[in-house]
Design a protein around this motif. Structure first.
Motif, PDB file in Angstrom:
ATOM      1  N   VAL A   1     -16.409 -27.944 -22.092  1.00 40.83           N
ATOM      2  CA  VAL A   1     -17.198 -27.031 -21.070  1.00 40.83           C
ATOM      3  C   VAL A   1     -15.716 -26.042 -20.226  1.00 40.83           C
TER       4      VAL A   1
ATOM      5  N   LEU B   1     -17.565 -22.460 -20.149  1.00 37.64           N
ATOM      6  CA  LEU B   1     -19.020 -22.335 -19.686  1.00 37.64           C
ATOM      7  C   LEU B   1     -18.793 -21.691 -18.565  1.00 37.64           C
ATOM      8  N   ARG B   2     -20.096 -21.142 -17.975  1.00 42.27           N
ATOM      9  CA  ARG B   2     -20.347 -20.541 -16.586  1.00 42.27           C
ATOM     10  C   ARG B   2     -21.494 -21.049 -16.075  1.00 42.27           C
ATOM     11  N   VAL B   3     -21.702 -21.443 -14.918  1.00 45.02           N
ATOM     12  CA  VAL B   3     -22.930 -21.760 -14.417  1.00 45.02           C
ATOM     13  C   VAL B   3     -24.015 -20.664 -14.389  1.00 45.02           C
TER      14      VAL B   3
ATOM     15  N   GLU C   1     -15.938 -23.671 -13.216  1.00 49.24           N
ATOM     16  CA  GLU C   1     -16.861 -22.795 -14.156  1.00 49.24           C
ATOM     17  C   GLU C   1     -18.294 -23.298 -14.342  1.00 49.24           C
ATOM     18  N   THR C   2     -18.441 -24.562 -13.988  1.00 49.56           N
ATOM     19  CA  THR C   2     -19.586 -25.382 -14.609  1.00 49.56           C
ATOM     20  C   THR C   2     -20.425 -25.838 -13.660  1.00 49.56           C
TER      21      THR C   2
ATOM     22  N   TRP D   1     -25.402 -27.748 -12.205  1.00 49.64           N
ATOM     23  CA  TRP D   1     -24.378 -28.104 -13.126  1.00 49.64           C
ATOM     24  C   TRP D   1     -24.785 -27.785 -14.347  1.00 49.64           C
ATOM     25  N   THR D   2     -23.918 -26.847 -15.096  1.00 51.33           N
ATOM     26  CA  THR D   2     -24.016 -26.771 -16.606  1.00 51.33           C
ATOM     27  C   THR D   2     -23.106 -27.531 -17.282  1.00 51.33           C
TER      28      THR D   2
ATOM     29  N   SER E   1     -23.125 -28.283 -20.523  1.00 53.72           N
ATOM     30  CA  SER E   1     -22.865 -27.664 -21.851  1.00 53.72           C
ATOM     31  C   SER E   1     -24.026 -26.659 -22.149  1.00 53.72           C
ATOM     32  N   GLU E   2     -23.923 -26.307 -23.577  1.00 58.73           N
ATOM     33  CA  GLU E   2     -24.951 -25.333 -23.627  1.00 58.73           C
ATOM     34  C   GLU E   2     -26.381 -26.068 -24.029  1.00 58.73           C
TER      35      GLU E   2
ATOM     36  N   GLN F   1     -28.236 -28.576 -18.693  1.00 60.35           N
ATOM     37  CA  GLN F   1     -28.279 -27.885 -17.451  1.00 60.35           C
ATOM     38  C   GLN F   1     -28.973 -28.919 -16.224  1.00 60.35           C
TER      39      GLN F   1
END
Length: 659
Positions: A31, A34-36, A241-242, A282-283, A285-286, A289
């Motif tokens: 992560v 990653l961005r939210v 970031e997530t 919360w993200t 991972s790809e 979500q």
């Protein structure tokens, strides 16, 4: 509160367990970069549209450039296929019909928070929503019970409030209209340390216009005014970031006049409303979500009515209602997870906990409380599976203490080529009986029946449309079949004032909608829509009350980035609308045309910070009715017919400064 929190914790834990269970071979779940992404609940209407849902959007620019006072005005003139009839101008109750529905068949939301109380569904809650708070209004047509539950049987209307901005900016607007009305609002937004914020405040006040076409001498309160103050804000904070946190709050105080055409010396309704929510997005991972959202909605309202004595204006007034209370308090938690665990499909999993409670001293309904648990699952195809088509299949189970309801939905869209698409949706919906229908005991009105069954319906929408260089068009057919429709019946022995019952016949709503947008020339566009509806009980030969058989809307506008000015003309035509009226039988109060003319100009040219806007509402002063009823003639046993008047010709003017 302990039970609510434990349920939320269980749902969150289950969703996180699913998130952690990505299969071996799935993409790397690191992560660090990653961005939210956009919030799941915020983008839900657009996602449903990608998979065959019929979505209309009224933008902020349309609202501002027409100087609309409240949300109802914007929807009345600008939302294709939606019939909305405010009874007496801004901030009043409204009749609504979407694809042949009744008012209570449409769910209202603000930023995804439902503001219809489950126990009180008789009218729309739009009478406390100022237009100044609007970023866009999303109208989802057709059955939407899969994600939104009860009351979304014919559609959902989501008011999206003003968004965040990365740089400090704002606006100040002042104006007024010729019904002795004034308006002011202010907006500021931007960064605040590590967070971003939005804050707004608005005030609308007017003495109003003559509410009815005829009055008895005993009615001395004849204008329907309002005084509405609303303020609110959002705060968004990226915890990492997530992981993102969002807070939302809105408060409204409203003093709304509700005069009658006889007896009334003074009649008003004081409102106090709070809407709040907190969400965590919360993200992981790809592939995963997750969104968790808690909300709170409190509505407190008191009625006060003071009547004159017929034939004796000097007599002491009669107090009918003295701060008579009705209100409700809702809260809940919603969890929504989006999973992309393998190519070809994505999954939506959701859980809703909803707590409704309220009481009504007007209809003599004691405190009532209801708790709902709902579970949602939907599977969607992705572009990895089909290049030009998308399909979705979902199911929802709703559980209350007394019963459970399960609904399903199948939808899809096929882009045959860049200029032609086919989309549709079929599914089931439900509406639980309201508190009035279950428990009402006011001797003036139909009494409730605690044994009522929930309404259930089968819905279908099918659309074909396309886009060319200067033309976009859509043609939609829709159908809805309703079992156990709830109505007030006045033919039952022992219930002279009526009783609520389930209709033992099916009710069918059928219709067609068409719309097109044409780019006539650079900066000049035209948009038109029409809707034909047939809503009848099985074996009956007439349309349901307060549902128009036909409606058309059209707008021609000029708006060019090359010039600091623009103008538009909007038309609303409403066909036959009927209402059964005591002493007068079935009355048609439809078949009217309303035209609005609007223009705006930036007085500082290309800098575009100072804007003047004007709208001439009902430019040709059409004398039309928004509803009809009857009442006793003073000192008589005979009745007279009266009409609720739509807004007369009204000039709205505003000035806005943006920074």
């Amino acid at each position: 509160m302990t039970g609510r929190n434990s349920v939320a914790a269980f749902a969150l834990g289950g969703a996180l367990a699913v998130a952690g269970g990505a299969p071996a071979g799935a993409a790397d779940t690191t992560v660090d970069e990653l961005r939210v992404t956009a919030r799941l609940d915020e983008t839900l209407p657009q996602e449903l549209a990608r998979y065959g849902g019929d979505l209309e959007v009224v933008t902020a620019e349309i609202v501002r450039r027409n100087a609309y006072v409240d949300v109802s005005q914007a929807l009345q003139m600008q939302a294709p296929g939606l019939f909305l009839s405010p009874r007496n101008g801004p901030f009043s109750y409204a009749d609504i019909s979407l694809q042949g529905s009744r008012t209570g068949d449409v769910l209202w939301l603000v930023d995804g928070v439902r503001i219809n109380n489950r126990l009180y569904t008789a009218t729309s809650p739009a009478d406390t929503l100022p237009a100044s708070m609007v970023e866009r209004i999303e109208v989802l047509k057709g059955g939407q019970s899969l994600f939104y539950g009860t009351q979304a049987a014919a559609g959902a209307i989501n008011i999206v409030t003003r968004p965040y901005a990365d740089e400090l900016s704002g606006a100040l607007t002042v104006g007024g209209h010729t019904n002795s009305g004034v308006h002011a609002d202010a907006l500021v937004r931007g960064p605040a340390g590590p967070a971003r914020f939005v804050a707004w405040v608005s005030k609308d006040e007017a003495k109003g216009y003559r509410a009815f076409d005829v009055f008895q001498p005993s009615a001395t309160a004849r204008k329907r005014g309002y005084d509405v103050v609303s303020f609110g804000g959002k705060l968004g904070l990226d915890l990492s970031e997530t992981l993102a946190l969002n807070l939302y709050y809105q408060h409204t105080d409203a003093h709304l006049d509700y005069p009658n055409p006889r007896l009334t010396r003074l009649s008003f309704n004081d409102r106090d409303e709070e809407i709040g929510s907190i969400s965590l997005d919360w993200t992981a991972s790809e592939q995963v979500q997750l969104s968790v959202k808690g909300y709170y909605h409190d509505w407190d309202s008191v009625y006060s009515t003071v009547n004159n004595v017929p034939g004796n204006p000097a007599a002491p007034p009669v107090i009918v209602d003295d701060l008579t209370y009705w209100g409700y308090e809702d809260y809940g938690v919603a969890v929504l997870a989006k999973l992309n665990l393998h190519q070809g499909f994505e999954y939506q999993l959701g859980y809703d906990y909803q707590n409704f409670n309220g009481r009504d001293e007007v209809l003599l309904i004691a405190q009532q409380t209801e708790r709902v648990h709902a579970f949602v699952a939907q599977v969607r195809t992705t572009d990895d599976l089909f290049d030009s088509a998308r399909f979705a299949l979902g199911v929802r189970h709703n559980r209350t203490k007394e019963s459970g309801k399960t609904v399903w939905s199948v939808s899809g869209r096929w882009d045959a080529n860049p200029a032609l698409f086919l989309e549709g949706m079929v599914g089931t919906s439900f509406i639980l009986p309201s508190a009035e229908q279950l428990f009402g005991i006011d001797p003036c009105c139909a009494v409730g029946d605690p044994n009522l069954k929930a309404e259930q319906s089968l819905n279908a929408n099918l659309s074909v449309g396309g886009e060319a260089a200067r033309l976009a068009w859509r043609l939609t057919g829709f159908a809805r079949t309703i079992d156990d429709l709830i109505v007030d019946d006045y033919s039952r022995p022992g219930f002279p004032d009526g009783i609520y019952v389930n209709v033992d016949r099916k009710v069918r709503s059928r219709g067609v909608e068409g719309q097109a947008t044409v780019q006539i020339a650079d900066g000049i566009s035209a948009r038109g829509s029409f809707a034909l509806t047939r809503t009848r009980a099985e074996g009956a030969g007439r349309q349901f009350d307060r549902i128009p058989k036909a409606q058309a809307k059209a707008t021609v506008s000029y708006d060019s980035p090359e010039h600091p000015f623009g103008a538009s003309a909007s038309l609303l035509w409403t066909g036959d609308v009927h209402q059964q009226v005591t002493g007068f039988g079935r009355v048609n109060y439809g078949d009217y045309t309303v035209v609005d003319l609007a223009a705006y100009a930036y007085v500082d040219g290309d800098a575009r910070r100072h804007r003047l806007t004007a709208r001439l509402e009902n430019a040709f002063d059409e004398d039309y009715a928004t509803r009809v009823n009857s009442a006793l003639i003073d000192l008589s046993t005979q009745r007279f017919l009266f009409k609720f008047r739509g807004a007369p010709r009204t000039l709205h003017v505003s000035y806005a400064y943006s920074f």
